[in-house]
Design an enzyme around this catalytic site. Structure first.
Site, PDB file in Angstrom:
ATOM      1  N   CYS A   1       0.327  -5.347   3.779  1.00 25.33           N
ATOM      2  CA  CYS A   1      -0.111  -5.323   2.442  1.00 25.33           C
ATOM      3  C   CYS A   1       0.328  -4.286   1.518  1.00 25.33           C
ATOM      4  O   CYS A   1       1.121  -4.503   0.572  1.00 25.33           O
ATOM      5  CB  CYS A   1      -1.475  -5.181   2.256  1.00 25.33           C
ATOM      6  SG  CYS A   1      -2.278  -5.227   0.504  1.00 25.33           S
TER       7      CYS A   1
ATOM      8  N   HIS B   1      -4.664  -1.429  -3.419  1.00 28.71           N
ATOM      9  CA  HIS B   1      -4.231  -1.024  -2.287  1.00 28.71           C
ATOM     10  C   HIS B   1      -2.866  -0.322  -2.208  1.00 28.71           C
ATOM     11  O   HIS B   1      -1.923  -0.529  -1.321  1.00 28.71           O
ATOM     12  CB  HIS B   1      -4.230  -2.430  -1.162  1.00 28.71           C
ATOM     13  CG  HIS B   1      -4.344  -1.621   0.226  1.00 28.71           C
ATOM     14  ND1 HIS B   1      -4.410  -2.704   1.127  1.00 28.71           N
ATOM     15  CD2 HIS B   1      -4.705  -0.656   0.859  1.00 28.71           C
ATOM     16  CE1 HIS B   1      -4.608  -2.293   2.382  1.00 28.71           C
ATOM     17  NE2 HIS B   1      -4.862  -0.999   2.358  1.00 28.71           N
TER      18      HIS B   1
END
Length: 480
Positions: free
Chosen positions: A82, A132
């Site tokens: 990610c 993130h």
């Protein structure tokens, strides 16, 4: 505070003026520049869509978008994790350039990023959902400024995998709030409200859903009821010993995808109803895939198709003269930003390493997209060294082959046309000797051009000052 923000914007503006290659600039009126909507899913593999032939899930709205779009069917996540994907998306750089090659580390707040470039060009920029990329605690407040990488409107949280009533932060307010229901629905509604707010300037909006990433069983009941574990048809590369568990998990995975599909339909319909579809570029993609039992593993990082292949749909307004349809070029994460800039008629910063595919999309340049690099610098998490035998690798993906080597030498070679489930490793196969040698030569050439010495992960951890625990994972920090 406003004086500080003004000074930051002023310095950034001056910096941007001198960091872009003006020869690439196209003269386009701000009123004619297209809106840009990037819709990110988390861990959605290409194979799990109707248009890609999945036998279990129907995705009529995603399929409708695919039919309207340029479909880069050979798109990959160059580092299928990610945070590294997000860093490449925002900067157009490879992980060993921006230093983001693991989850839960921070992208340089001075990076030349997508949000900053579009804001400088007069766009109103927004980010909704899973960020993130801040590396300062998964639920900590990220204040306005460079830690938001140029995004002005903000309804986001660093990271959570609780998709029901999870925490987020609303613009300048440091008080945590909670989405009222299922995140994917609530975030979509927030995106539509942002899109429809009256403003003469075009927008750049990133809508970043956390689904269909695990936990697989947390979609609304309506969608879970659509899929029964016993009815699931698994890929042939899932070991029989795992079938029972994988069927259960994949039913929940598809439930999230069915919910996502409904939201894609809602976004398209809203854009149509408000006469914005004809002037909005839509990118639908994912940060990486999910093995879901294929090759005896779960989730990402590994160099197999289910992990690295991502949807990459570019809906491009008809006014730009680019026809929809399947494209065979191999497209990587760092290529999204420069391609969007090209389609927006904007200068591409010199810091960008990705390819601008606008000329390719227009049929003017077929020299690009023959191959690209996939990388694991430091294995961690669900593919850590002690328990999962994770290892560093570098790979070359072409329109036909996947070739991967680890620190000990050649590891994997697959003919993806003849063997789409990658069940026959051709490394050192006599019939593929010349092909393997050619791929090795091309991979070596690409690594050299990128300045990648392919050293053990510990070298890069030390270089970038990244601290990891016994499993090689960056601990979730809580710095406010």
């Amino acid at each position: 505070m406003y004086k500080i923000l003004f000074k930051t914007v002023f310095v950034l503006t001056v910096f941007m003026l001198f960091s872009c290659d003006k020869k690439k600039k196209e003269t386009v009126s701000i009123k004619k520049q297209p809106n840009v909507l990037i819709v990110l899913t988390d861990q959605l593999r290409t194979q799990a869509t109707g248009y890609a032939g999945d036998p279990n899930v129907k995705t009529p709205n995603i399929d409708r978008l695919e039919a309207m779009s340029a479909n880069f069917q050979n798109a990959v996540s160059g580092m299928p994790v990610c945070t590294p994907f997000k860093a490449s998306l925002l900067t157009g750089q490879r992980p060993l350039t921006n230093g983001v090659f693991m989850n839960d580390v921070q992208l340089d707040t001075n990076a030349v990023s997508m949000g900053k470039v579009y804001a400088h060009e007069g766009y109103r920029t927004g980010f909704i959902g899973k960020w993130h990329i801040d590396g300062r605690g998964r639920e900590s407040f990220i204040p306005p400024g460079n830690r938001r990488q140029g995004f002005q409107f903000w309804m986001a949280n660093e990271c959570t995998h609780n998709y029901n009533k999870s925490v987020y932060y609303d613009n300048d307010d440091p008080t945590p709030k909670k989405w009222e229901g299922y995140d994917t629905f609530e975030q979509t509604d927030a995106a539509i409200e942002f899109i429809n707010s009256k403003n003469e300037n075009p927008f750049l909006l990133v809508l970043s859903w956390g689904t269909p990433h695990a936990p697989y069983g947390s979609a609304p009941k309506k969608y879970k009821d659509m899929f029964k574990a016993e009815d699931m048809i698994l890929r042939p590369n899932v070991p029989k010993a795992m079938h029972k568990q994988v069927k259960k998990d994949i039913a929940g995975y598809y439930a999230h995808i069915a919910a996502i599909d409904d939201m894609i339909g809602k976004l398209i319909n809203s854009l149509k109803e408000n006469n914005q579809l004809d002037n909005t570029i839509i990118v639908f993609t994912s940060d990486h895939g999910d093995l879901l039992g294929s090759h005896g593993a779960y989730k990402k990082q590994q160099p197999y198709e289910e992990s690295i292949r991502t949807p990459m749909l570019f809906y491009i307004p008809e006014s730009l003269g680019i026809k929809p349809g399947v494209r065979n070029a191999v497209f990587n994460s760092e290529d999204i930003f420069p391609t969007l800039l090209g389609l927006s008629g904007m200068a591409i910063p010199k810091s960008v390493e990705g390819i601008n595919y606008r000329n390719y999309l227009e049929g003017k340049d077929n020299s690009v997209g023959k191959e690209t690099i996939i990388t694991c610098v430091q294995p961690f998490g669900q593919w850590n060294r002690p328990k999962r035998h994770g290892k560093e690798y570098r790979g070359l993906v072409t329109q036909k082959y996947t070739y991967v080597k680890d620190l000990n030498g050649p590891w994997l070679l697959f003919d993806n046309d003849a063997d789409p489930y990658q069940m026959n490793n051709l490394i050192n196969n006599k019939e593929y000797k010349e092909i393997q040698a050619d791929l090795e030569k091309r991979l070596t050439k690409r690594l050299k051009a990128n300045g990648d010495e392919f050293l053990p992960g510990s070298h890069y951890l030390e270089k970038w000052g990244i601290k990891v625990n016994d499993e090689g994972t960056v601990p979730y920090r809580h710095l406010y």
